[in-house]
Design a protein around this motif. Sequence first.
Motif, short mmCIF file in Angstrom:
data_model
loop_
_atom_site.label_atom_id
_atom_site.label_comp_id
_atom_site.label_asym_id
_atom_site.label_seq_id
_atom_site.Cartn_x
_atom_site.Cartn_y
_atom_site.Cartn_z
N SER A 168 -49.84 2.74 47.13
CA SER A 168 -49.30 1.58 46.33
C SER A 168 -50.49 0.82 45.40
O SER A 168 -50.46 0.03 45.05
N GLY B 197 -36.48 10.83 61.70
CA GLY B 197 -36.57 8.81 60.98
C GLY B 197 -37.88 8.39 62.24
O GLY B 197 -37.70 7.46 61.89
N ASN C 24 -53.09 8.03 60.81
CA ASN C 24 -53.49 7.42 60.35
C ASN C 24 -54.96 7.44 59.71
O ASN C 24 -55.79 7.53 61.39
N SER D 290 -38.02 11.96 51.53
CA SER D 290 -38.63 11.93 53.47
C SER D 290 -39.75 13.02 54.21
O SER D 290 -39.00 14.10 54.40
N ASN E 144 -45.29 3.20 60.00
CA ASN E 144 -44.73 1.69 60.83
C ASN E 144 -43.16 1.57 59.97
O ASN E 144 -42.64 1.32 60.56
N THR E 145 -43.19 2.53 58.86
CA THR E 145 -41.38 2.40 58.75
C THR E 145 -41.11 3.02 59.23
O THR E 145 -40.01 3.20 59.17
N TYR E 146 -41.00 4.37 60.53
CA TYR E 146 -40.51 4.42 61.64
C TYR E 146 -40.41 3.55 62.87
O TYR E 146 -41.62 3.49 63.36
N GLY E 147 -39.08 4.70 63.10
CA GLY E 147 -38.95 3.73 64.67
C GLY E 147 -39.18 4.76 65.58
O GLY E 147 -40.35 5.56 65.00
N ARG F 211 -49.18 2.15 56.01
CA ARG F 211 -47.51 1.31 56.25
C ARG F 211 -46.06 2.20 56.02
O ARG F 211 -45.33 1.88 56.74
N LEU F 212 -46.89 3.27 55.92
CA LEU F 212 -46.03 4.21 55.76
C LEU F 212 -45.21 4.71 57.33
O LEU F 212 -43.70 4.64 58.02
N LYS G 253 -41.22 8.73 64.75
CA LYS G 253 -42.20 8.60 65.39
C LYS G 253 -43.17 8.49 66.83
O LYS G 253 -42.22 7.86 67.33
#
Length: 468
Positions: free
Chosen positions: A227, A277, A265, A256, A304-307, A301-302, A279
């Motif tokens: 970003s 989908g 990280n 994806s 954290n988008t995974y459940g 950020r990426l 982690k």
Amino acid sequence: MNRTSGRSSRARRTFTVTALALASLTVAAPAPANAAAAAPAFQLPFPCGEKWQLNSWGHAPALDMVKEPNQAGTDGAKLIAPADGTVVQSTYHSNAGNMIQINHGGGWFTTYIHLKTRSVSVNQRVTQGQQIGQVGATGPTSNGHPHLHYEQAFDSNGDGRASWGAPGTERVRPTFNGVEYGQSNGQEWNNVTSANGCSVAPVEGRLYREPSGTIAVVAGGAPVRFSSMEELNASGYEGAPFTNVPAGWLNTLPQSPRDGTYLRNAADGGISVIAGGAKYGLSHPEWTALGQPASINVPIRLINTYGAIPRNGTYLRNHANGNIVIIAGSAKYSLTAAQYDTLGKPAFTNVPVGFINRIGTDPTNGTYLRNPVTASVYLTVGGAKHGLSYDEWIALGQPAPTNVPIEWINTFGAIPRNGTYLRNHVDGTIYAITNNHKKALSYDEWAALGKPDSTNVPINYLNTIPNA
């Protein structure tokens, strides 16, 4: 536009650029500062992989181009369109020699002079990478020295044309593959490599940059876009090189990361494996037991988008004992070898047993399971199942089922457990299940219970359950 032969004599070159100006050319203001944002994704006007030397000489931002190394092969070199457009000029000019101009839309034009040949005509539509002519030395201002004189222009006065060939015209600094050239007189750029028509194969962990400035790292075959430069630097890529790619290239990749990708990280060094989908953060012993697989630094950020629980139809394999489980409705079922074969031996992801152990065995209410042998679909709710007729499945909205072994389906009973709430999908009546019986609730009763979630079921299912 004229060039002396040999690198050592270029500094003594004389200029006759103003002689190219046509009487009909009009002097226009420079292109507005925001014009470049709308520019097409121009590529160098030569085939993929060719290297060219670019010089601004005394006519910046226009560029003269000769082929590397040592100008060999410049005469007759293949000239291709740097972007899609329509030919608006293709003629022989008294000073410029053979010249072509292309309108690329949005007010953007490119002009090519001193060409040996022209292979396009006025009003012809061309696509990026299509041959439009050959580099040559026509016209007196070429000084008989083969080279391409190239200009990009922006129609700053809005008259639908772009003037060229002299100072004060509408030419602007050329950009190729997102890199700007022609900033000032007397500059030289060596071994500029063309990406025009290149088919770029994504490489794991490599940074790629589109002409818009978007930078992404490839992880699991997918582009992870940053970003901001701050985010890129925080992810451990400060000062790292990147590969320029054409506009839109990132969108041609899967969006994806594939299952089995390891994301890291950079802030804390934590590595997560991705599957379905979801982690799972690996401990160091787990990562070591998996063989210390390579990981790709990505923004937190990426990650954290995974459940936490994989999607329906995901297959996980315990890397320690080889046991494979299938996921449906946030639950797992351990497969025998025969069951795995019956399901078609689908791809699985090796994971630590800790990932598998955090997944329960009771599917969430409203999970749909399908017996792949008979194609029968079952609705599961409250530990019970109901085999749906085709009409019932249609009436429920044709929900997507997950193929599972019939043995898993057979573990479910006929009547949901206590505290399950069923809703007649036709009239909306909600029923509470208690001691293998159902009780229709009024709105006030349902509200007094805290408006618990209910599962839409067919009336035929409700009719199989005795009333309280």
